[in-house]
Enzyme design. Structure first.
Site, mmCIF file in Angstrom:
data_model
loop_
_atom_site.group_PDB
_atom_site.id
_atom_site.type_symbol
_atom_site.label_atom_id
_atom_site.label_comp_id
_atom_site.label_asym_id
_atom_site.label_seq_id
_atom_site.Cartn_x
_atom_site.Cartn_y
_atom_site.Cartn_z
ATOM 1 N N GLU A 1 0.823 -1.220 0.000
ATOM 2 C CA GLU A 1 0.000 0.000 0.000
ATOM 3 C C GLU A 1 0.850 1.261 0.000
ATOM 4 O O GLU A 1 0.469 2.270 0.580
ATOM 5 C CB GLU A 1 -0.936 0.030 1.210
ATOM 6 C CG GLU A 1 -2.180 -0.776 1.044
ATOM 7 C CD GLU A 1 -2.830 -0.510 -0.283
ATOM 8 O OE1 GLU A 1 -2.860 0.649 -0.710
ATOM 9 O OE2 GLU A 1 -3.275 -1.473 -0.902
HETATM 10 C C1 LIG Z 1 3.403 -9.939 0.867
HETATM 11 C C2 LIG Z 1 3.092 -8.881 -0.144
HETATM 12 C C3 LIG Z 1 1.767 -8.644 -0.471
HETATM 13 C C4 LIG Z 1 1.459 -7.698 -1.454
HETATM 14 N N1 LIG Z 1 0.163 -7.531 -1.857
HETATM 15 C C5 LIG Z 1 -0.094 -6.792 -2.962
HETATM 16 C C6 LIG Z 1 -1.393 -6.791 -3.554
HETATM 17 O O1 LIG Z 1 -2.322 -7.388 -3.036
HETATM 18 N N2 LIG Z 1 -1.564 -6.106 -4.710
HETATM 19 C C7 LIG Z 1 -0.558 -5.422 -5.319
HETATM 20 O O2 LIG Z 1 -0.786 -4.844 -6.362
HETATM 21 N N3 LIG Z 1 0.685 -5.385 -4.765
HETATM 22 C C8 LIG Z 1 0.932 -6.066 -3.631
HETATM 23 N N4 LIG Z 1 2.186 -6.061 -3.081
HETATM 24 C C9 LIG Z 1 3.217 -5.265 -3.708
HETATM 25 C C10 LIG Z 1 3.602 -4.062 -2.856
HETATM 26 O O3 LIG Z 1 2.586 -3.118 -2.854
HETATM 27 C C11 LIG Z 1 4.926 -3.523 -3.434
HETATM 28 O O4 LIG Z 1 5.917 -4.486 -3.124
HETATM 29 C C12 LIG Z 1 5.288 -2.162 -2.902
HETATM 30 O O5 LIG Z 1 4.384 -1.206 -3.359
HETATM 31 C C13 LIG Z 1 6.689 -1.726 -3.295
HETATM 32 O O6 LIG Z 1 6.946 -1.984 -4.649
HETATM 33 P P1 LIG Z 1 8.273 -2.795 -5.036
HETATM 34 O O7 LIG Z 1 8.310 -4.034 -4.209
HETATM 35 O O8 LIG Z 1 8.306 -2.972 -6.495
HETATM 36 O O9 LIG Z 1 9.433 -1.880 -4.555
HETATM 37 P P2 LIG Z 1 10.108 -0.690 -5.398
HETATM 38 O O10 LIG Z 1 9.050 0.167 -5.975
HETATM 39 O O11 LIG Z 1 11.117 -1.268 -6.295
HETATM 40 O O12 LIG Z 1 10.820 0.122 -4.229
HETATM 41 C C14 LIG Z 1 12.046 -0.323 -3.636
HETATM 42 C C15 LIG Z 1 12.490 0.717 -2.601
HETATM 43 O O13 LIG Z 1 12.709 1.958 -3.286
HETATM 44 C C16 LIG Z 1 11.943 2.989 -2.662
HETATM 45 N N5 LIG Z 1 11.493 3.937 -3.670
HETATM 46 C C17 LIG Z 1 10.951 3.685 -4.884
HETATM 47 N N6 LIG Z 1 10.679 4.833 -5.512
HETATM 48 C C18 LIG Z 1 11.021 5.832 -4.687
HETATM 49 C C19 LIG Z 1 10.978 7.250 -4.759
HETATM 50 N N7 LIG Z 1 10.480 7.884 -5.809
HETATM 51 N N8 LIG Z 1 11.436 7.952 -3.709
HETATM 52 C C20 LIG Z 1 11.904 7.346 -2.607
HETATM 53 N N9 LIG Z 1 11.982 6.011 -2.485
HETATM 54 C C21 LIG Z 1 11.546 5.262 -3.517
HETATM 55 C C22 LIG Z 1 10.779 2.281 -1.977
HETATM 56 O O14 LIG Z 1 10.276 3.046 -0.886
HETATM 57 C C23 LIG Z 1 11.449 0.991 -1.521
HETATM 58 O O15 LIG Z 1 12.095 1.200 -0.297
HETATM 59 C C24 LIG Z 1 2.509 -6.963 -2.070
HETATM 60 C C25 LIG Z 1 3.832 -7.191 -1.687
HETATM 61 C C26 LIG Z 1 4.130 -8.146 -0.765
HETATM 62 C C27 LIG Z 1 5.577 -8.401 -0.428
#
Ligand SMILES: Cc1cc2nc3c(=O)[nH]c(=O)nc-3n(C[C@H](O)[C@H](O)[C@H](O)COP(=O)(O)OP(=O)(O)OC[C@H]3O[C@@H](n4cnc5c(N)ncnc54)[C@H](O)[C@@H]3O)c2cc1C
Length: 598
Positions: A440
């Protein structure tokens, strides 16, 4: 394994005494939400949680979900518990009566959702996601779509998901690749792969309704070209009956750090039939309905984790005998004193208690604002509520989940080495709740939303409704002696907060990285200050009750004492965050990426 007891007394304190839910509900026309009805629902929810949901928490963690050829099986007891959940009418509580709901207020549902989440984070996520899917279809779906999907979602016969994330895009949804092509009959064919989809496949419900973002060919690149679709696992007839299987499949499930009993799925759409919700290319706007509901739900998870961990730690701290108190023997009959006599153990317990109770008040307040958004017919009141919600949602989501995680770490620590051992359940709470800081929108993203988009983006306008409310409360109580120790710090930290905001805005004119460098510290500062306000309000209610000679004096004294701890030992942390903000971006940005080495 600590036995979970739903904190009924505190929930009633927050709903009835702090936030006067009785007049709030009557004013908004929730005639069925009488105090008797609320008491009955809260008590029944507590019983259901303690007797049905809590007992399957540990086995859920140990067994996890299993995947076999696209089918996902939930751990022992989950299917039966979910069935009982549906039979008990719990999914229908706050849903629209036109579709089989009971039409009770959202804030009542939030209060009991905390119980479910404390007792079993994984279980609570299944209905939690349905709630978000329903909110989206209700707000943006056509009448036909509502008829097709809402009744079964409301009843809990079907569950929902939120399908945003793809392998190469999480935070940056503008990069999504799932495509949606128009069919002759007006529906769309969706093709693409989503990952990390919570509750994407399981054996609890007869159908799964995916809310999916995708791009229609020819749409603009980036976030301006995202549309939103309903894609059911089984196709659905116009009158809501299940038809043939849709081309949606679960490719695998993740093996993960926590919430093992909630299936985190790779979901493949292979020309799956879907229905556009809302306007083409306005998908992210529609999705915000889902996300805002979900963010409040995740904030509740932070409170729930802090509460569950506190309960376990408190019972242990009263029972475990180690060493003697620094001020002399307290348990002469035993070989040592219970560890609750030691100041450091109390520091940890009171941190948990003050975050759980303060957070509960903040979440309950926000959920009353949601009620206003749903039910008020006063445009000005609605606008103010929306502004406060927009400001406080990222604070609640990120601050309460970070603080909740910290509390679960204290829970492990209070148990000493035993906290690290699985059978006590304290490490599960810590593993389970970490996800709340991530999904989220991560803490970092919530912080940017708060500072860059909302506060600086609105040139401070968004602060006005909530700021005036806090100022009014401080002025009203400025002359009350017993409130001085609470009002003065709020005014002083609040003044510093305004200066800090202006300074960041000024520095960002020459270096935009100053915003990103300040944002998480700024959010944490805002969180500590916001909770201070709710603690001061709880003190006010408690002082009034004590002055009236209420027979529950011990409860109110404990509130005031916990508030005192919060103001003296937790709120000053905000100064550390302010110092970090003040020091700016230079120290974190001057090292070239290629010079980071290990
Ligand atoms: C158990 C689990 C359940 C989930 N359930 C759902 C679901 O039901 N539906 C769904 O759609 N998704 C779901 N997710 C996905 C989750 O919402 C994402 O993992 C999350 O939004 C972060 O995206 P990412 O993992 O690609 O990280 P990334 O976007 O790659 O981010 C990696 C790091 O970089 C930082 N970062 C990225 N961009 C910026 C910026 N502009 N400025 C500062 N920092 C930044 C982030 O804060 C993070 O620390 C789930 C994930 C998990 C692990």
């Amino acid at each position: 394994m600590p036995e979970y007891k739903a904190p009924i007394r505190d929930v009633k304190f927050v709903m009835q005494e702090l936030l006067d839910c009785d007049s709030h509900y009557q004013r908004l026309g929730y005639d069925d939400a009488s105090l008797d009805m609320i008491d009955a629902i809260v008590s029944e929810a507590a019983k259901f949680t303690e007797q049905v949901i809590a007992p399957i928490n540990q086995i859920g963690d140990e067994q996890g979900c299993t995947w076999n050829d696209g089918e996902v099986t939930t751990p022992d007891g989950f299917k039966e518990a979910y069935q009982q959940f549906v039979e008990g009418g719990w999914p229908t509580l706050a849903q629209n009566t036109d579709f089989g709901g009971q039409g009770l207020p959202h804030s009542l549902n939030t209060a009991i959702t905390e119980f479910f989440s404390s007792a079993n984070h994984s279980f609570a996520m299944y209905p939690g996601l349905s709630h978000g899917a329903l909110a989206t279809i209700e707000a943006h779906g056509s009448q036909e779509q509502q008829q097709m999907f809402m009744p079964n979602l409301v009843e809990g016969n079907w569950t929902g998901t939120m399908c945003l994330t793809e392998p190469h895009c999480g935070t940056d949804l503008g990069m999504l690749r799932t495509k949606a092509e128009l069919n002759d009959d007006g529906s769309y064919s969706l093709t693409g792969t989503k990952i990390f989809i919570s509750a994407g496949e399981h054996d609890l419900s007869g159908n799964i309704v995916h809310i999916v973002i995708a791009r229609i060919p020819g749409s603009p690149e980036g976030s301006k070209g995202i549309s939103l679709f309903i894609v059911p696992k089984y196709n659905v007839t116009a009158d809501g009956e299940i038809a043939e299987r849709n081309a949606v499949s679960c490719g695998s499930i993740e093996h993960k750090m926590g919430i093992n009993a909630n299936a985190t799925c790779v979901i493949n759409f292979d020309g799956a039939k879907g229905y556009l919700i809302g306007e083409i290319n306005r998908g992210l706007n529609c999705m915000f309905t889902f996300m805002n509901a979900a963010r409040l739900g995740v904030a509740t998870e932070g409170v729930a984790a802090a509460e569950a961990s506190f309960q376990g730690a408190l019972a242990y701290a009263k029972d475990r005998l180690q060493m003697r108190s620094l001020t002399g023997v307290k348990n002469p009959a035993g070989p040592a004193d219970p560890i609750i006599v030691h100041p450091d153990v109390r520091r940890m317990l009171l941190t948990q208690k003050s975050i759980a109770e303060g957070g509960r008040a903040l979440v309950a307040y926000l959920s009353q604002l949601v009620d206003i958004g749903h039910a008020s017919d006063d445009a000005e009141e609605k606008a103010k509520a929306e502004s406060k919600l927009a400001l406080l949602t990222p604070i609640a989501k990120a601050f309460l989940t970070e603080a909740g995680l910290e509390c679960t770490s204290h829970g492990v620590q209070v148990f000493g080495g035993h906290g690290f051992i699985k059978e006590w359940g304290m490490e599960q709470l810590m593993r389970d709740t970490k996800i709340s800081c991530l999904y989220e929108g991560t803490t970092g993203i919530q912080a940017l939303d708060l500072l860059a988009r909302k506060i600086l983006g609105s040139k401070g306008e968004i602060l006005k409704p909530f700021g005036s409310e806090v100022t009014k409360f401080c002025l009203e109580n400025a002359e009350v002696d017993a409130m001085q120790e609470f009002i003065q710090p709020i005014m002083s930290f609040g003044g510093d907060w305004q200066k800090m905001t202006q300074n960041i805005g000024a520095k960002a004119m020459t270096n935009p990285d100053e915003i990103g460098a300040a944002s998480v510290d700024y959010l944490m500062y805002s969180g500590y200050l916001t909770l201070a306000y709710f603690w001061a309000k709880m003190v006010k209610v408690s002082l009034d009750k004590l002055a009236q000679g209420d027979e529950d004096a011990a409860f109110y004294q404990a509130k005031i004492q916990t508030a005192r701890f919060y103001f003296q030992r937790i709120l000053p942390r905000a100064n550390g965050h302010a110092a970090c903000v003040e020091n700016g971006a230079e120290s974190m940005m001057s090292l070239d990426a290629e010079d980071f080495s290990f």
